[in-house]
Design an enzyme around this catalytic site. Structure first.
Site, PDB file in Angstrom:
ATOM      1  CG  HIS A  46     -20.783  31.606  56.236  1.00  0.00           C
ATOM      2  ND1 HIS A  46     -20.835  32.842  56.834  1.00  0.00           N
ATOM      3  CD2 HIS A  46     -19.518  31.477  55.753  1.00  0.00           C
ATOM      4  CE1 HIS A  46     -19.637  33.427  56.720  1.00  0.00           C
ATOM      5  NE2 HIS A  46     -18.818  32.608  56.075  1.00  0.00           N
ATOM      6  CD  GLU A  56     -15.396  33.393  56.363  1.00  0.00           C
ATOM      7  OE1 GLU A  56     -15.932  32.837  55.381  1.00  0.00           O
ATOM      8  OE2 GLU A  56     -15.925  34.334  56.975  1.00  0.00           O
ATOM      9  CE1 TYR A 113     -21.239  33.527  60.980  1.00  0.00           C
ATOM     10  CE2 TYR A 113     -21.563  31.478  62.153  1.00  0.00           C
ATOM     11  CZ  TYR A 113     -21.740  32.250  61.030  1.00  0.00           C
ATOM     12  OH  TYR A 113     -22.418  31.745  59.939  1.00  0.00           O
ATOM     13  CE  LYS A 157     -25.321  30.402  58.138  1.00  0.00           C
ATOM     14  NZ  LYS A 157     -25.922  31.660  58.667  1.00  0.00           N
ATOM     15  CG  ASN A 185     -29.129  32.752  57.150  1.00  0.00           C
ATOM     16  OD1 ASN A 185     -28.390  31.864  57.567  1.00  0.00           O
ATOM     17  ND2 ASN A 185     -28.768  34.021  57.090  1.00  0.00           N
TER      18      ASN A 185
HETATM   19  P1  IDP Z   1     -24.380  36.900  55.992  1.00  0.00           P
HETATM   20  O1  IDP Z   1     -24.454  35.486  56.500  1.00  0.00           O
HETATM   21  O2  IDP Z   1     -25.431  37.166  54.934  1.00  0.00           O
HETATM   22  O3  IDP Z   1     -22.996  37.296  55.555  1.00  0.00           O
HETATM   23  P2  IDP Z   1     -23.934  38.463  58.418  1.00  0.00           P
HETATM   24  O4  IDP Z   1     -24.368  39.879  58.611  1.00  0.00           O
HETATM   25  O5  IDP Z   1     -22.468  38.203  58.268  1.00  0.00           O
HETATM   26  O6  IDP Z   1     -24.774  37.851  57.211  1.00  0.00           O
HETATM   27  O7  IDP Z   1     -24.468  37.664  59.693  1.00  0.00           O
HETATM   28  C1  IDP Z   1     -24.028  36.354  59.960  1.00  0.00           C
HETATM   29  C2  IDP Z   1     -25.219  35.516  60.321  1.00  0.00           C
HETATM   30  O8  IDP Z   1     -25.783  35.997  61.549  1.00  0.00           O
HETATM   31  C3  IDP Z   1     -26.377  35.570  59.313  1.00  0.00           C
HETATM   32  O9  IDP Z   1     -26.228  34.661  58.249  1.00  0.00           O
HETATM   33  C4  IDP Z   1     -27.570  35.240  60.177  1.00  0.00           C
HETATM   34  O10 IDP Z   1     -27.712  33.825  60.346  1.00  0.00           O
HETATM   35  C5  IDP Z   1     -27.196  35.868  61.515  1.00  0.00           C
HETATM   36  N1  IDP Z   1     -27.798  37.195  61.630  1.00  0.00           N
HETATM   37  C6  IDP Z   1     -27.420  38.338  61.045  1.00  0.00           C
HETATM   38  N2  IDP Z   1     -28.201  39.364  61.376  1.00  0.00           N
HETATM   39  C7  IDP Z   1     -29.119  38.866  62.222  1.00  0.00           C
HETATM   40  C8  IDP Z   1     -30.218  39.436  62.936  1.00  0.00           C
HETATM   41  O11 IDP Z   1     -30.489  40.633  62.847  1.00  0.00           O
HETATM   42  N3  IDP Z   1     -30.912  38.583  63.718  1.00  0.00           N
HETATM   43  C9  IDP Z   1     -30.635  37.259  63.833  1.00  0.00           C
HETATM   44  N4  IDP Z   1     -29.604  36.680  63.175  1.00  0.00           N
HETATM   45  C10 IDP Z   1     -28.862  37.477  62.376  1.00  0.00           C
END
Ligand code: IDP
Length: 141
Positions: free
Chosen positions: A117, A128, A51, A11, A114
């Site tokens: 992905h 994807e 997304y 990212k 974070n």
């Molecule tokens: P993942 O990336 O670990 O699979 P997902 O639940 O698919 O997690 O969520 C996609 C992305 O959305 C996450 O990587 C994160 O950047 C963002 N995200 C998920 N939950 C939250 C939240 O509660 N607050 C802010 N961003 C979130």
């Protein structure tokens, strides 16, 4: 164990930190092979489409804004159990909860930024991969 393919995206935060190579080293050390890759600055439409499952979530707009804030590095990883293996290398979504030694524990700042992905299932991996790569762009086995 089955040879699988999965999508990994480094990212904008991790690209800006200049840790693409360090993250690639972790894939390689875990036996995952990069079989396709491209650096891209996603358009808003591409990020929203990617997304789309999160469209109704409160963090959707912030997530899209973040994903278009700079270039991302997108790769197809291939190897035994690649989907789960990549998820294990990534660590938990919130870096505060990520196990020591995982990519998110070592390189991510927050749940919004974070670092990586990774596809969460084989089915989503296929969707994807097709979203970002033509069949001719992925190395044949
Ligand atoms: P993942 O990336 O670990 O699979 P997902 O639940 O698919 O997690 O969520 C996609 C992305 O959305 C996450 O990587 C994160 O950047 C963002 N995200 C998920 N939950 C939250 C939240 O509660 N607050 C802010 N961003 C979130």
């Amino acid at each position: 164990m089955a040879i699988e393919r999965t999508i990994s995206i480094i990212k904008p935060d991790a690209v800006a930190k200049n840790v693409i190579g360090q993250i690639y080293s972790r894939f390689e050390a875990a036996g995952l092979k990069v079989v396709a890759a491209k650096m891209k600055h996603l358009s808003r439409k591409e990020a929203e489409g990617f997304y789309a499952v999160h469209r109704e979530r409160p963090f959707f707009n912030a997530l899209v804004e973040f994903m278009i804030s700079g270039p991302v590095m997108i790769q197809v990883l291939e190897g035994e159990n690649a989907v789960l293996k990549n998820r294990e290398l990534m660590g938990a979504t919130n870096p505060k909860d990520a196990a020591p030694g995982t990519i998110r524990a070592d390189f991510a700042e927050s749940i919004d930024a974070n670092a990586v992905h990774g596809s969460d299932s084989l089915e989503n991996a296929a969707i994807e991969i097709a979203y970002f790569f033509a069949a001719t762009e992925v190395s044949a086995r």
